[in-house]
Design a protein around this motif. Sequence first.
Motif, PDB file in Angstrom:
ATOM      1  N   UNK A  29       0.819  -1.211   0.000  1.00 28.84           N
ATOM      2  CA  UNK A  29       0.000   0.000   0.000  1.00 28.84           C
ATOM      3  C   UNK A  29       0.853   1.261   0.000  1.00 28.84           C
ATOM      4  N   UNK A  30       2.056   1.150   0.521  1.00 26.61           N
ATOM      5  CA  UNK A  30       2.902   2.342   0.617  1.00 26.61           C
ATOM      6  C   UNK A  30       3.525   2.703  -0.727  1.00 26.61           C
ATOM      7  N   UNK A  31       3.707   1.729  -1.612  1.00 29.94           N
ATOM      8  CA  UNK A  31       4.395   1.994  -2.878  1.00 29.94           C
ATOM      9  C   UNK A  31       3.708   3.068  -3.702  1.00 29.94           C
ATOM     10  N   UNK A  32       2.362   2.953  -4.008  1.00 26.75           N
ATOM     11  CA  UNK A  32       1.734   3.993  -4.837  1.00 26.75           C
ATOM     12  C   UNK A  32       1.685   5.360  -4.168  1.00 26.75           C
ATOM     13  N   UNK A  33       1.835   5.403  -2.854  1.00 19.93           N
ATOM     14  CA  UNK A  33       1.881   6.691  -2.169  1.00 19.93           C
ATOM     15  C   UNK A  33       3.201   7.397  -2.457  1.00 19.93           C
ATOM     16  N   UNK A  34       4.302   6.621  -2.483  1.00 20.33           N
ATOM     17  CA  UNK A  34       5.628   7.222  -2.594  1.00 20.33           C
ATOM     18  C   UNK A  34       6.143   7.309  -4.023  1.00 20.33           C
ATOM     19  N   UNK A  35       5.740   6.392  -4.872  1.00 16.09           N
ATOM     20  CA  UNK A  35       6.331   6.297  -6.204  1.00 16.09           C
ATOM     21  C   UNK A  35       6.188   7.570  -7.035  1.00 16.09           C
ATOM     22  N   UNK A  36       4.985   8.204  -7.092  1.00 13.60           N
ATOM     23  CA  UNK A  36       4.877   9.428  -7.908  1.00 13.60           C
ATOM     24  C   UNK A  36       5.785  10.546  -7.409  1.00 13.60           C
ATOM     25  N   UNK A  37       6.018  10.583  -6.095  1.00 12.35           N
ATOM     26  CA  UNK A  37       6.823  11.662  -5.536  1.00 12.35           C
ATOM     27  C   UNK A  37       8.310  11.449  -5.822  1.00 12.35           C
ATOM     28  N   UNK A  38       8.709  10.197  -5.935  1.00 12.35           N
ATOM     29  CA  UNK A  38      10.126   9.923  -6.195  1.00 12.35           C
ATOM     30  C   UNK A  38      10.556  10.496  -7.532  1.00 12.35           C
ATOM     31  N   UNK A  39       9.662  10.491  -8.489  1.00 14.73           N
ATOM     32  CA  UNK A  39       9.987  11.064  -9.792  1.00 14.73           C
ATOM     33  C   UNK A  39      10.132  12.577  -9.697  1.00 14.73           C
TER      34      UNK A  39
END
Length: 1021
Positions: A179-189
Amino acid sequence: MEFEIRLSGSVEIRAAGRRSDLGSTKTRLTLAGLAWDASRTVSVDTLIHRIWDEHPPGKAREALHSHISRIRGALRMAEGDAPAIVSRTNSYSLEVDPDRVDLRCYTSCVERARSLRDGGDEEAVLRLLDRAEGRWQGEALAGIAGSWAEHVRSAVGETRLVAAMTRAEILLDGGRFTDAVPVLLPLAEAHPVDEALAERLAVALYGSNRTAEATRLLQRTRQRVVRDIGLDAGRGLHRVHQGILAGTPAAALLPRAGAGEKTTPGPTRRVPDNLPRDVPWAGRRDELRRLTAALSEGRGASDVVTVEAIHGMGGVGKTGLAVHLAHRLRDRFPDGRLFLHLGGWAADRTPPTPARALGELLRLFGLATKELPRELDELVALWRSVARDRRMLVILDDATSSAQISPLLPGASPTAVIVTSRRRLPGLPGVRPVSLDVLPPEDAAALFSQRLGNGRDTDPSDVAEIVRICGYLPLAIEIAASRLLARASWTTSDLLRQLTGGSGRLAQLRDVDRALTQVFAVSYDALNAEQQLVFRRIGLHAGVEFGPRAIAALAGFSLDKTEHILEELLAHYLVFERVPHRFAMHDLLRDYARSLVEAADTDSGDDLRRAVQRLVDHYVHVADQADRLAYPFRSRTDLDIGDPAAPPCPEIFDARSAEQWLIVESANLLDALDWLVNHGTEHKLAISVHVLAGFLDMEGHLVEAEPLLRRAAAHWADAGDSLARARALLDLCAVYTHGSRYDEAISAAHEALDVARALGDRELESECIHQLSISLWQTGQYTLTRSLQKDSLSFLLQTGNLLRIARCRNLLGIIHLHLAENEDALACFTSALADFTEIGDERGRYSALNNVAEIQKKTGHPEAAEISYRQAMVVADRMGNPRDKATLQMNIASVMDTLGRTDEALALYGMVLPVMRDVGDRRGEAIALTRIGRAYRVAGRTEEALRQHVAALEVIRAIRAAGDEADVLYDMALAEIDAGRMTQAVAHLKESLAASRLIGASAEEARAAVLLADLQGEVTA
């Protein structure tokens, strides 16, 4: 209505599912510049920079004003919820709850969530983050360029990063790596060199069995850090990378778990919350909006305590509003919601000392009594230390004084304080009080229905009457609803009968736990003896409004002392002041004051009678002063009652101020007369009604005046005072005339004239002739009236009394006008106008200007007539007499009709007719009906015209106004001609011709004769 200002996505205003069209990008940027600082002042220079960066236009301030005007127009779509844009010196502020601005609400929720994260309340944190995400619509200020817009996007971007990191930390701590992946992934870009972000995302990917992606992310981030920053990546990235390669469980790689330090958990930070329960809410929208905005202004500040005060009379709902507001703002004050009842007005307890109150507050934080210091200074210091870094909301309920409150205020703290009190607390610096009034009728009805719930049938008309009887006071409404709930068999009609029964509403406004009299008693008991006496004496004042002089008379105190006591009662919310120096008392408080008068041993019956007598004497004496300035033409009997040494009222110094005083005090003057009718002597009644006769006549109180004036005339006859009797007969004559009772007016004037001639009083005789002439004129006896007025003028010219000379010439001009002697009429009106102007008689100027307009209209100059009428209206507006204003409006309408503006004329006549009926001017009513008929005929609505003429003729014949009868019969003939009914037209013309000959109206006679000859010729042919 749901109202929102959106700064995420497209900048726009939304209300009730609709969105505004703000137009240009600069206007949207102006809105954003204000909304970003909602409820805070933004300087003009700051706004200009936000809109135009370093390149403002030549007239930037004017352009800014134009954009703000467009925004104000767009905000109107929110109707009652529309916020104001307040213009101050070189600044503006958008007065709106910051939570109505999506980005402000978003950032606020994220900030509170982050602060709660350390406390371990993960559910509360996620609720706040969900609320924040619900307000997010897309990129901040989308489509708007500029340095400030970029700054906002950058700041909001950082906030979004904080929100995502906070949510991800909770998910990762709970082992929810996927569940944490889609929260963080857009911000990493978007943040490719943020090592903390990359570290957490790598752990989330690894925990989701996406190991390859995790290692690629770590390698890519280290390379970007070295390339973009010039430094090697931090130890955290290396630690996570090594853990992944070693197959370490994902939970062990989280930053806190891998810190390598064992800490002993400290005591849980207590969050006190002792708020009373909230209840379903009704009304107070403006107050809630204002208090919400005020309590939001200080958010983020840690060095200034926000203090708000809610004042109002007992039972008006201060505590309920404060508690409801606290529940509503619960999330904004995560460190505690405290409620402390100070008991200042409870009859059964002593108000707590500051030390005791501080002890109660500190115990809410878990401090034992034995741990508390004994000295007040030390308690204050401890309380301020506890509150220093806490964002709390503290309600200090039912305070008695500023001194009681001051030690309880936190020092430098983000805490907010709401103080409620039954009196104003002026000694608290920076406090912005909200004074509660009773509820509007619709909100009062909503409160009653809400307290009953959905299971009870109610009659809306009963509910409206019940809340009216409750004086729209929330506590009284709640008690009434409670009584109905307690009696399952009762309907609202049963409750209404109970409230209006013999024991009085105040006795019925009680339930098992509460009684309104107890609430009022506590406020009354807080007064000193003199204040209590004034409070009780106000209960003796029959009128709703009163001034300090009236209460000074009732209390027997000096004016200075009375004004000081009224200020104290005002501070205790036992009276209110709608306009300067005009006080009133709530109806239920008045009932309570009267109940004290009836029950108390402090006021003897003789004391009360003398108090009311002083009040009546006060009103009569000041009315005499006002009457002499407002109606200087009256023949007067000197006042011989009350205190002859009573000082004059300084507020009355000319005719206008005198008339204004009579109008303002009209209800109280009628109440004084009513008391004299029932309790005064015949002599006092007779002299008082004489003093008030001009006011009663001019303000249209003919029904009340006529029997009292007849009674006064009879008294003077019995007393053998012929002079006073003649003046009473003149007063009666004026009332009869304005009531269109001309035969009785003529009889009274003749009787007065006989007395004046018997006494040899020539001035009184001339006034009797003047009053007689008015009624003779109204009944069409023009030749006789002209003769009387010429004789009277000859006498008055010898006296040099300009006022009486001007009045005589004005009336003589009217008679000349009716006799078609237009040059003589104009000469009279012109001379009268000059004399009235010289002596400053506004009433006379109005009358002469009106008459000049009449002759201009009659001689075919309607445009000039309209100008003169409107000049007269300016004077009449200052005088405030309803009959005079209505007469002028009717005359202006007739000119409009002549000029072809028939619709305007009919609208104006529609306003005039009810006024004439209200003041009892039947001749004015008949003239209005006649002219309405003329307007209908011009508009081609012949049958409607005839109906108006028939109604006018009925009134005219009832009052025997012969001159007006000739006019309306002629108009009826014209309408019958338009309808093609020639036989009826001929009959009406013959009647008009006969009426004109009878009164010597040659112009009207010639007019009817010419038309009759034409019609009879057509019939014969």
